[in-house]
Design a protein around this motif. Structure first.
Motif, PDB file in Angstrom:
ATOM      1  N   UNK A 140      12.303   4.267 -14.988  1.00 43.84           N
ATOM      2  CA  UNK A 140      13.474   3.351 -14.460  1.00 43.84           C
ATOM      3  C   UNK A 140      13.631   3.521 -12.976  1.00 43.84           C
ATOM      4  N   UNK A 141      13.384   4.718 -12.685  1.00 41.35           N
ATOM      5  CA  UNK A 141      13.545   5.008 -11.137  1.00 41.35           C
ATOM      6  C   UNK A 141      12.262   4.428 -10.415  1.00 41.35           C
ATOM      7  N   UNK A 142      11.298   4.411 -11.026  1.00 39.32           N
ATOM      8  CA  UNK A 142       9.978   3.528 -10.351  1.00 39.32           C
ATOM      9  C   UNK A 142      10.210   2.079 -10.306  1.00 39.32           C
ATOM     10  N   UNK A 143      10.544   1.534 -11.613  1.00 40.53           N
ATOM     11  CA  UNK A 143      10.911  -0.049 -11.713  1.00 40.53           C
ATOM     12  C   UNK A 143      11.894  -0.188 -10.751  1.00 40.53           C
ATOM     13  N   UNK A 144      13.057   0.245 -10.355  1.00 38.79           N
ATOM     14  CA  UNK A 144      14.082  -0.005  -9.313  1.00 38.79           C
ATOM     15  C   UNK A 144      13.572   0.106  -8.048  1.00 38.79           C
ATOM     16  N   UNK A 145      12.723   0.991  -7.603  1.00 37.29           N
ATOM     17  CA  UNK A 145      12.132   1.268  -6.295  1.00 37.29           C
ATOM     18  C   UNK A 145      11.159   0.035  -6.072  1.00 37.29           C
ATOM     19  N   UNK A 146      10.229  -0.290  -6.953  1.00 35.98           N
ATOM     20  CA  UNK A 146       9.582  -1.441  -6.850  1.00 35.98           C
ATOM     21  C   UNK A 146      10.253  -2.835  -6.826  1.00 35.98           C
ATOM     22  N   UNK A 147      11.350  -2.936  -7.572  1.00 38.55           N
ATOM     23  CA  UNK A 147      12.099  -4.114  -7.485  1.00 38.55           C
ATOM     24  C   UNK A 147      12.689  -4.431  -6.220  1.00 38.55           C
ATOM     25  N   UNK A 191       0.730  -1.256  -0.178  1.00 39.79           N
ATOM     26  CA  UNK A 191      -0.061  -0.043   0.022  1.00 39.79           C
ATOM     27  C   UNK A 191       0.770   1.207   0.099  1.00 39.79           C
ATOM     28  N   UNK A 192       1.940   1.256   0.889  1.00 39.42           N
ATOM     29  CA  UNK A 192       2.601   2.690   0.907  1.00 39.42           C
ATOM     30  C   UNK A 192       3.489   2.699  -0.134  1.00 39.42           C
ATOM     31  N   UNK A 193       4.136   1.194  -0.786  1.00 42.03           N
ATOM     32  CA  UNK A 193       4.753   1.609  -2.052  1.00 42.03           C
ATOM     33  C   UNK A 193       4.079   1.998  -3.330  1.00 42.03           C
ATOM     34  N   UNK A 194       2.566   1.723  -3.302  1.00 41.90           N
ATOM     35  CA  UNK A 194       1.904   2.317  -4.580  1.00 41.90           C
ATOM     36  C   UNK A 194       1.728   3.392  -4.300  1.00 41.90           C
ATOM     37  N   UNK A 195       1.574   4.166  -3.199  1.00 41.83           N
ATOM     38  CA  UNK A 195       1.213   5.466  -3.090  1.00 41.83           C
ATOM     39  C   UNK A 195       2.532   6.175  -3.346  1.00 41.83           C
ATOM     40  N   UNK A 196       3.645   5.808  -2.933  1.00 41.85           N
ATOM     41  CA  UNK A 196       4.806   6.344  -3.088  1.00 41.85           C
ATOM     42  C   UNK A 196       5.127   6.513  -4.663  1.00 41.85           C
ATOM     43  N   UNK A 197       4.899   5.319  -5.409  1.00 48.65           N
ATOM     44  CA  UNK A 197       4.775   5.436  -6.655  1.00 48.65           C
ATOM     45  C   UNK A 197       4.038   6.724  -7.460  1.00 48.65           C
ATOM     46  N   UNK A 198       2.847   6.637  -7.066  1.00 46.03           N
ATOM     47  CA  UNK A 198       1.977   7.766  -7.562  1.00 46.03           C
ATOM     48  C   UNK A 198       2.686   9.152  -7.267  1.00 46.03           C
ATOM     49  N   UNK A 199       3.198   9.478  -6.160  1.00 45.26           N
ATOM     50  CA  UNK A 199       3.980  10.645  -5.932  1.00 45.26           C
ATOM     51  C   UNK A 199       5.280  10.903  -6.823  1.00 45.26           C
ATOM     52  N   UNK A 200       5.947   9.726  -7.027  1.00 45.74           N
ATOM     53  CA  UNK A 200       7.341   9.731  -7.815  1.00 45.74           C
ATOM     54  C   UNK A 200       6.902  10.117  -9.376  1.00 45.74           C
ATOM     55  N   UNK A 260      19.188  -3.593  -0.286  1.00 42.63           N
ATOM     56  CA  UNK A 260      20.188  -2.470   0.318  1.00 42.63           C
ATOM     57  C   UNK A 260      19.566  -1.145  -0.432  1.00 42.63           C
ATOM     58  N   UNK A 261      18.561  -1.192  -1.349  1.00 40.50           N
ATOM     59  CA  UNK A 261      18.017   0.038  -1.789  1.00 40.50           C
ATOM     60  C   UNK A 261      18.840   0.874  -2.553  1.00 40.50           C
ATOM     61  N   UNK A 262      19.995   0.411  -3.277  1.00 44.06           N
ATOM     62  CA  UNK A 262      20.860   1.411  -3.988  1.00 44.06           C
ATOM     63  C   UNK A 262      20.610   1.426  -5.493  1.00 44.06           C
ATOM     64  N   UNK A 263      19.689   0.277  -6.022  1.00 44.24           N
ATOM     65  CA  UNK A 263      19.115   0.495  -7.305  1.00 44.24           C
ATOM     66  C   UNK A 263      18.264   2.046  -7.520  1.00 44.24           C
ATOM     67  N   UNK A 264      17.434   2.366  -6.887  1.00 46.05           N
ATOM     68  CA  UNK A 264      16.737   3.595  -7.111  1.00 46.05           C
ATOM     69  C   UNK A 264      17.585   4.729  -6.694  1.00 46.05           C
TER      70      UNK A 264
END
Length: 335
Positions: A144-151, A102-111, A184-188
């Protein structure tokens, strides 16, 4: 976990790439701004945790990772994103799949440019601010930014969840590294390189297997680097992180902590040698990759910069007075 009685130490890690020092690495104006962001956007966190994050100096860590950015206005969204990602990771690794999704989906909308409501969680409002500050980047960059964040959320935090909850037996080192490559969160965060450089790597070069392998190696180097520098924190904590490679190897092999450290350092060094070889021979693989070389070289500065930041007395990321406390299951999580 109780610290071992036998003496041990983590050796200084070395890298074959040039190291640059940012003019903003010790910038007091940037530090003051970071403290104001914590007060404004993380008011729902306990005051003690806000103070702990303030002692970590995450904004100065961002400056160390992007040493070629000497302008505070260009560094500001990168530093905000460093803070946002660090707290995201700390406070969602114990969340449920439903909460994280849920929080990931909302973050993506804002991104993608959506504006949060005035009463939405502070971290989502911080994400919106930094997205505006990043400026007018092309749509394929945002994808690309969003795909990395979701991954990272899916293959990282969500993949870790059943192990952290005791529902599955911990994987061997190879499996742990695959998950940690994402968690580790580096991709995004790598995508901040485009914003910092002021030009975006074309899609065909970004998706080239050699560039993708380079980024994967950087993630793996960083995870082992992180596990070594956070080891003292893990040993001093009441419960250690199951996903620390040193502690996992020690449990698997039944050897000493020093033996496990030595093996993890050797593993780290193998990845460094592979990345260095790949970087030096990019054009041999494909002449077009000559144009990608500056991008990959600048991502190596993320590794050398964060290594210097970990060793700096100015960061409290892994000191007892700096790391945030574990979030109990069921507790309210910031967006």
């Amino acid at each position: 976990m109780t610290a071992p009685s036998a003496p041990w130490t983590v050796p200084v890690l070395s890298y074959p790439w040039p190291e640059a020092v940012s003019p903003l690495e010790h910038d007091e104006a940037l530090r003051r701004e970071e403290l104001s962001w914590l007060a404004e956007f993380y008011a729902e966190l306990p005051a003690a945790d806000r103070e702990r994050y303030g002692r970590q100096g995450l904004s100065l860590g961002a400056a160390a990772m992007f040493p070629y950015v000497g302008d505070l206005a260009r560094m500001r969204p990168i530093a905000r994103y460093m803070l946002w990602l660090a707290i995201w990771d700390d406070h969602h690794e114990s969340g449920t799949a439903a909460e994280l999704t849920a929080v990931c989906d909302r973050a993506v909308e804002i991104m993608r440019g959506a504006e949060p409501a005035a009463d939405e969680a502070g971290p989502l409002r911080l994400l919106a601010v930094l997205r505006r500050e990043l400026g007018d980047l092309p749509g394929f960059w945002t994808d690309r930014w969003i795909a990395s964040f979701r991954a990272c959320a899916t293959h990282g935090l969500l993949a870790e969840a059943p192990f952290r909850q005791g529902l599955r037996r911990m994987p061997a080192l190879a499996g742990l590294e695959l998950i940690r490559e994402y968690s580790i969160g580096l991709y995004p965060f790598f995508h901040m390189t485009d914003a910092a450089r002021g030009r975006v790597l074309p899609d065909d070069l970004y998706h080239h297997p050699a560039v993708q392998r380079s980024l994967a190696l950087l993630c793996r180097i960083c995870t082992l680097q992180n596990d070594l520098y956070s080891l003292r924190k893990e040993l001093d904590a009441p419960t250690s992180d199951l996903f620390n490679a040193v502690l996992l190897l020690q449990r698997e092999r039944g050897g000493s902590l020093t033996e496990a450290i030595t093996e993890v350092v050797a593993h780290h060094d193998r990845y460094v040698r592979e990345l260095d070889s790949l970087l030096r021979h990019l054009s041999d693989l494909d002449p077009r990759l000559a144009a990608a070389r500056p991008y990959v070289e600048q991502t190596t500065l993320i590794i050398t910069g964060i290594d210097r930041w970990y060793r700096s007395p100015g960061t409290g990321r892994y000191r007892p007075d700096g790391f945030a406390q574990e979030v109990p299951r069921g507790a309210a999580l910031p967006g």
